[in-house]
Design an enzyme around this catalytic site. Structure first.
Site, PDB file in Angstrom:
ATOM      1  N   GLU A  67      -6.839  -3.196   4.383  1.00 28.05           N
ATOM      2  CA  GLU A  67      -7.698  -4.084   5.186  1.00 28.05           C
ATOM      3  C   GLU A  67      -7.608  -5.513   4.648  1.00 28.05           C
ATOM      4  O   GLU A  67      -7.532  -6.479   5.414  1.00 28.05           O
ATOM      5  CB  GLU A  67      -9.163  -3.605   5.150  1.00 28.05           C
ATOM      6  CG  GLU A  67      -9.442  -2.331   5.931  1.00 28.05           C
ATOM      7  CD  GLU A  67      -9.036  -1.069   5.177  1.00 28.05           C
ATOM      8  OE1 GLU A  67      -8.595  -1.161   4.002  1.00 28.05           O
ATOM      9  OE2 GLU A  67      -9.155   0.027   5.760  1.00 28.05           O
TER      10      GLU A  67
ATOM     11  N   GLU B 268       6.165  -9.302  -9.573  1.00 28.12           N
ATOM     12  CA  GLU B 268       5.940  -7.855  -9.522  1.00 28.12           C
ATOM     13  C   GLU B 268       5.337  -7.390  -8.205  1.00 28.12           C
ATOM     14  O   GLU B 268       5.465  -6.234  -7.831  1.00 28.12           O
ATOM     15  CB  GLU B 268       5.039  -7.414 -10.675  1.00 28.12           C
ATOM     16  CG  GLU B 268       5.782  -7.225 -11.967  1.00 28.12           C
ATOM     17  CD  GLU B 268       6.710  -6.019 -11.953  1.00 28.12           C
ATOM     18  OE1 GLU B 268       6.339  -4.988 -11.399  1.00 28.12           O
ATOM     19  OE2 GLU B 268       7.810  -6.138 -12.509  1.00 28.12           O
TER      20      GLU B 268
HETATM   21  C1  LIG Z   1      -4.040   3.386  -7.794  1.00 27.04           C
HETATM   22  C2  LIG Z   1      -5.050   2.354  -8.175  1.00 27.04           C
HETATM   23  C3  LIG Z   1      -4.946   1.709  -9.399  1.00 27.04           C
HETATM   24  C4  LIG Z   1      -5.903   0.758  -9.773  1.00 27.04           C
HETATM   25  N1  LIG Z   1      -5.807   0.180 -11.019  1.00 27.04           N
HETATM   26  C5  LIG Z   1      -6.719  -0.738 -11.389  1.00 27.04           C
HETATM   27  C6  LIG Z   1      -6.660  -1.326 -12.703  1.00 27.04           C
HETATM   28  O1  LIG Z   1      -5.825  -0.970 -13.533  1.00 27.04           O
HETATM   29  N2  LIG Z   1      -7.585  -2.249 -13.025  1.00 27.04           N
HETATM   30  C7  LIG Z   1      -8.559  -2.667 -12.152  1.00 27.04           C
HETATM   31  O2  LIG Z   1      -9.325  -3.535 -12.510  1.00 27.04           O
HETATM   32  N3  LIG Z   1      -8.662  -2.091 -10.920  1.00 27.04           N
HETATM   33  C8  LIG Z   1      -7.780  -1.140 -10.509  1.00 27.04           C
HETATM   34  N4  LIG Z   1      -7.877  -0.536  -9.281  1.00 27.04           N
HETATM   35  C9  LIG Z   1      -8.996  -0.889  -8.410  1.00 27.04           C
HETATM   36  C10 LIG Z   1      -8.600  -1.653  -7.171  1.00 27.04           C
HETATM   37  O3  LIG Z   1      -8.267  -2.990  -7.484  1.00 27.04           O
HETATM   38  C11 LIG Z   1      -9.751  -1.561  -6.194  1.00 27.04           C
HETATM   39  O4  LIG Z   1      -9.925  -0.183  -5.841  1.00 27.04           O
HETATM   40  C12 LIG Z   1      -9.505  -2.336  -4.923  1.00 27.04           C
HETATM   41  O5  LIG Z   1      -9.492  -3.723  -5.189  1.00 27.04           O
HETATM   42  C13 LIG Z   1     -10.575  -2.023  -3.851  1.00 27.04           C
HETATM   43  O6  LIG Z   1     -11.847  -2.194  -4.378  1.00 27.04           O
HETATM   44  P1  LIG Z   1     -12.969  -1.049  -4.269  1.00 27.04           P
HETATM   45  O7  LIG Z   1     -12.377   0.247  -4.699  1.00 27.04           O
HETATM   46  O8  LIG Z   1     -14.178  -1.544  -4.974  1.00 27.04           O
HETATM   47  O9  LIG Z   1     -13.281  -0.923  -2.724  1.00 27.04           O
HETATM   48  P2  LIG Z   1     -14.145  -1.934  -1.848  1.00 27.04           P
HETATM   49  O10 LIG Z   1     -13.741  -3.337  -2.150  1.00 27.04           O
HETATM   50  O11 LIG Z   1     -15.585  -1.570  -1.992  1.00 27.04           O
HETATM   51  O12 LIG Z   1     -13.662  -1.557  -0.409  1.00 27.04           O
HETATM   52  C14 LIG Z   1     -14.142  -0.419   0.290  1.00 27.04           C
HETATM   53  C15 LIG Z   1     -13.547  -0.432   1.676  1.00 27.04           C
HETATM   54  O13 LIG Z   1     -13.956  -1.618   2.384  1.00 27.04           O
HETATM   55  C16 LIG Z   1     -12.834  -2.354   2.815  1.00 27.04           C
HETATM   56  N5  LIG Z   1     -13.109  -3.803   2.692  1.00 27.04           N
HETATM   57  C17 LIG Z   1     -13.591  -4.447   1.616  1.00 27.04           C
HETATM   58  N6  LIG Z   1     -13.677  -5.780   1.870  1.00 27.04           N
HETATM   59  C18 LIG Z   1     -13.235  -5.961   3.124  1.00 27.04           C
HETATM   60  C19 LIG Z   1     -13.074  -7.103   3.956  1.00 27.04           C
HETATM   61  N7  LIG Z   1     -13.393  -8.335   3.541  1.00 27.04           N
HETATM   62  N8  LIG Z   1     -12.570  -6.922   5.220  1.00 27.04           N
HETATM   63  C20 LIG Z   1     -12.243  -5.673   5.659  1.00 27.04           C
HETATM   64  N9  LIG Z   1     -12.382  -4.548   4.907  1.00 27.04           N
HETATM   65  C21 LIG Z   1     -12.857  -4.680   3.656  1.00 27.04           C
HETATM   66  C22 LIG Z   1     -11.717  -1.962   1.877  1.00 27.04           C
HETATM   67  O14 LIG Z   1     -10.442  -2.158   2.470  1.00 27.04           O
HETATM   68  C23 LIG Z   1     -12.007  -0.480   1.650  1.00 27.04           C
HETATM   69  O15 LIG Z   1     -11.521   0.270   2.730  1.00 27.04           O
HETATM   70  C24 LIG Z   1      -6.968   0.428  -8.894  1.00 27.04           C
HETATM   71  C25 LIG Z   1      -7.084   1.103  -7.673  1.00 27.04           C
HETATM   72  C26 LIG Z   1      -6.157   2.064  -7.327  1.00 27.04           C
HETATM   73  C27 LIG Z   1      -6.327   2.795  -6.022  1.00 27.04           C
END
Ligand SMILES: Cc1cc2nc3c(=O)[nH]c(=O)nc-3n(C[C@H](O)[C@H](O)[C@H](O)COP(=O)(O)OP(=O)(O)OC[C@H]3O[C@@H](n4cnc5c(N)ncnc54)[C@H](O)[C@@H]3O)c2cc1C
Length: 382
Positions: free
Chosen positions: A367, A241
Site C-alpha cells: 500500500e 540494495e
Molecule cells: C520480513 C520483514 C522483515 C522486517 N524486518 C524489520 C527489521 O529488521 N527492522 C525493523 O525495524 N522493522 C522490520 N520490519 C517491519 C516493517 O518495516 C513493518 O512491518 C512495515 O513498515 C509495516 O509496518 P507495520 O507492520 O507496523 O504495519 P502498519 O504500518 O500498521 O500497516 C498496517 C496496514 O495498513 C496499511 N497502511 C499503513 N499506512 C498506510 C497508508 N498511509 N496508506 C495506505 N495503507 C496504509 C499497511 O500497508 C498495512 O497493510 C520487517 C517486516 C517484515 C515483514
C-alpha cells in the site's frame, strides 16, 4: 596490496566469483529460501572475510572490495543461490552509513568488527505503533551526562537472535516536529536492561524479535551523525540494495519448483495449468526486464527514481502468486511441512508459501509503495 577489481574485464571477474563460491560455499546452504542464522554461517563467514570479499560495495580503504555498480551486480548475480545471512544489517545497511556519517572513532571501532563477523547488527526501527508511519516512534533516549538512557520497545527486528548489536532510531526531542526529534544510536544488545524475545512466524522460524529497553545506558559517543538528525541519516540507508529486492531470483526459484510439481503431477498436459504457468513465466520475464531497466540506471551512475517502488511491488506480488499456484498444484501434498520431492527437486511447499507472505510488508508495504507511485510518479491528487 588491494586488488582493483573494477579494472578487470567483466567476464574474468564473473568467473573468479563463481569459482570462489563453487569451491568454498557450503552446498547445504545453497538454495535455502530463508535467512540463515549466524550459527549456520559462522564457519563459512571467515573464508569470505579472509578473501577480503565480505563487503563488496564498501570502499577499499575501509576493507571493502570497492566494486562499481556493474561489478556489484555481477557479484550478486553469481550468488543467486546463496542465502542471505545476518550480515545484511552490518554490511549492507549500517556500514555505508558509518562511512558517510560516523566519527573517525566509530569507523575504527565498528567497521572492522562488521567485516569479521564479530558484530552482527540488527535494524531497530519499527515499533508496535510505528511501522509505515515510522516517524511516530516513541522509544526514548534522554541524555544523562555522557550517556543516553534508553527506554521503549522495538518490534519485527529481523535476525535479532543472531545479532549482538542494534542501530536504532530513538526519540531525543519530543517538543519538535516528529521527524526532527529522532536520532540514531548504536546499542550493545548485551548491555544491562536489554531483553530480546523471538517471535515465531507462520513458518515456524524465529526470524523476528521484539526488543525491550529498560533504562539502558548508551555512551553519547554511540550517536551516529548529529543529535536529532537521525531521520536524515536513516534515509541514506536506502540505496542500491533496494534494487536487489526486485531481483527476479525468488520468482525463478519458485517458478522452477512450480514446473517440477506440474511435471510430477502430469499437469503439463492440463490446459488450465499450462495457461497459468505460462502467464506466471511471462510475468517473471517482464520482471527480469524491469529489473534490468533499473540496473541500467545504477550502472550509468544515476539515482534510482521513485518508480523503483513498482519493481518492489511487482517482484513480491509475483512471487506470492507463484507460491499460491505451487500450493494448489501440489494438491494434498501442499498442505504439509514435510519435504517432498517433485521431478527430482526437494521442496517444502508450505514453507516457501509462508515465506512469500511477508515480502509485501517488509521494506515498506504494498500500500505504501502504491502511495509513492500515485504521489511521486503519477502525481495524482493526494
Ligand atoms: C520480513 C520483514 C522483515 C522486517 N524486518 C524489520 C527489521 O529488521 N527492522 C525493523 O525495524 N522493522 C522490520 N520490519 C517491519 C516493517 O518495516 C513493518 O512491518 C512495515 O513498515 C509495516 O509496518 P507495520 O507492520 O507496523 O504495519 P502498519 O504500518 O500498521 O500497516 C498496517 C496496514 O495498513 C496499511 N497502511 C499503513 N499506512 C498506510 C497508508 N498511509 N496508506 C495506505 N495503507 C496504509 C499497511 O500497508 C498495512 O497493510 C520487517 C517486516 C517484515 C515483514
Amino acid at each position: 596490496m588491494t586488488t582493483d577489481w573494477n579494472s578487470m574485464d567483466n567476464e574474468s571477474f564473473r568467473a573468479q566469483v563463481r569459482d570462489f563460491y563453487d569451491r568454498n560455499y557450503p552446498a547445504e546452504l545453497r538454495n535455502v529460501w530463508r535467512y540463515l542464522t549466524w550459527d549456520e554461517v559462522k564457519d563459512w563467514w571467515p573464508k569470505l572475510y579472509a578473501k577480503g570479499w565480505a563487503a563488496p560495495s564498501w570502499p577499499a580503504e575501509h576493507g571493502g572490495m570497492g566494486l562499481d555498480a556493474t561489478k556489484q551486480l555481477i557479484f550478486h548475480e553469481e550468488r543467486l543461490d546463496v542465502s542471505r545471512g545476518p550480515d545484511f544489517g552490518g554490511i549492507v545497511l549500517l556500514g555505508p552509513v558509518l562511512i558517510e556519517f560516523g566519527t573517525p572513532a566509530q569507523k575504527r571501532e565498528y567497521l572492522p568488527k562488521i567485516l569479521s563477523g564479530e558484530h552482527r547488527w540488527a535494524q531497530g526501527y519499527s515499533e508496535p505503533n510505528a511501522g509505515s508511519d515510522l516517524a511516530s516512534l516513541r522509544t526514548e533516549a534522554v541524555l544523562d551526562g555522557d550517556e543516553f538512557v534508553v527506554n521503549g520497545q522495538k518490534i519485527w527486528t529481523s535476525w535479532c537472535l543472531s545479532c549482538n548489536q542494534m542501530f536504532a532510531l530513538v526519540r531525543t526531542d519530543k517538543t519538535v516536529k516528529k521527524q526532527e526529534g529522532i536520532s540514531m544510536l548504536l546499542i550493545d544488545l548485551k548491555a544491562p536492561g536489554v531483553t530480546v524475545r523471538g517471535i515465531q512466524n507462520l513458518s515456524g522460524n524465529q526470524s523476528f524479535c521484539e526488543v525491550f529497553f529498560d533504562n539502558v545506558r548508551v555512551p553519547r559517543a554511540n550517536l551516529v551523525g548529529e543529535l536529532n538528525k537521525g531521520w536524515t541519516v536513516s534515509k541514506a540507508l536506502v540505496g542500491f540494495e533496494r534494487l536487489l529486492v526486485g531481483n527476479p531470483r525468488h520468482c525463478l526459484f519458485a517458478l522452477e519448483r512450480l514446473r517440477a510439481i506440474g511435471q510430477a503431477h502430469g499437469l503439463m498436459r492440463d490446459a488450465c495449468f499450462v495457461d497459468r504457468f505460462t502467464q506466471l513465466r511471462l510475468d517473471v520475464e517482464d520482471l527480469g526486464a524491469l529489473y534490468e531497466r533499473f540496473c541500467d540506471i545504477v550502472r550509468s551512475g544515476g539515482v534510482l527514481p521513485p518508480e523503483v517502488s513498482m519493481l518492489k511491488l511487482f517482484a513480491t506480488e509475483t512471487v506470492q502468486r507463484i507460491t499460491e499456484a505451487m500450493l494448489e498444484a501440489a494438491q494434498g501434498l501442499g498442505g504439509t511441512r514435510d519435504e517432498q520431492v517433485f521431478d527430482g527437486l526437494p521442496m517444502d511447499i508450505l514453507g516457501i508459501y509462508y515465506l512469500a507472505r511477508p515480502t509485501t510488508i517488509g521494506g515498506g508495504s504494498s500500500e505504501v509503495q502504491r502511495n509513492i507511485m500515485s504521489k511521486l510518479v503519477l502525481q495524482l491528487p493526494g
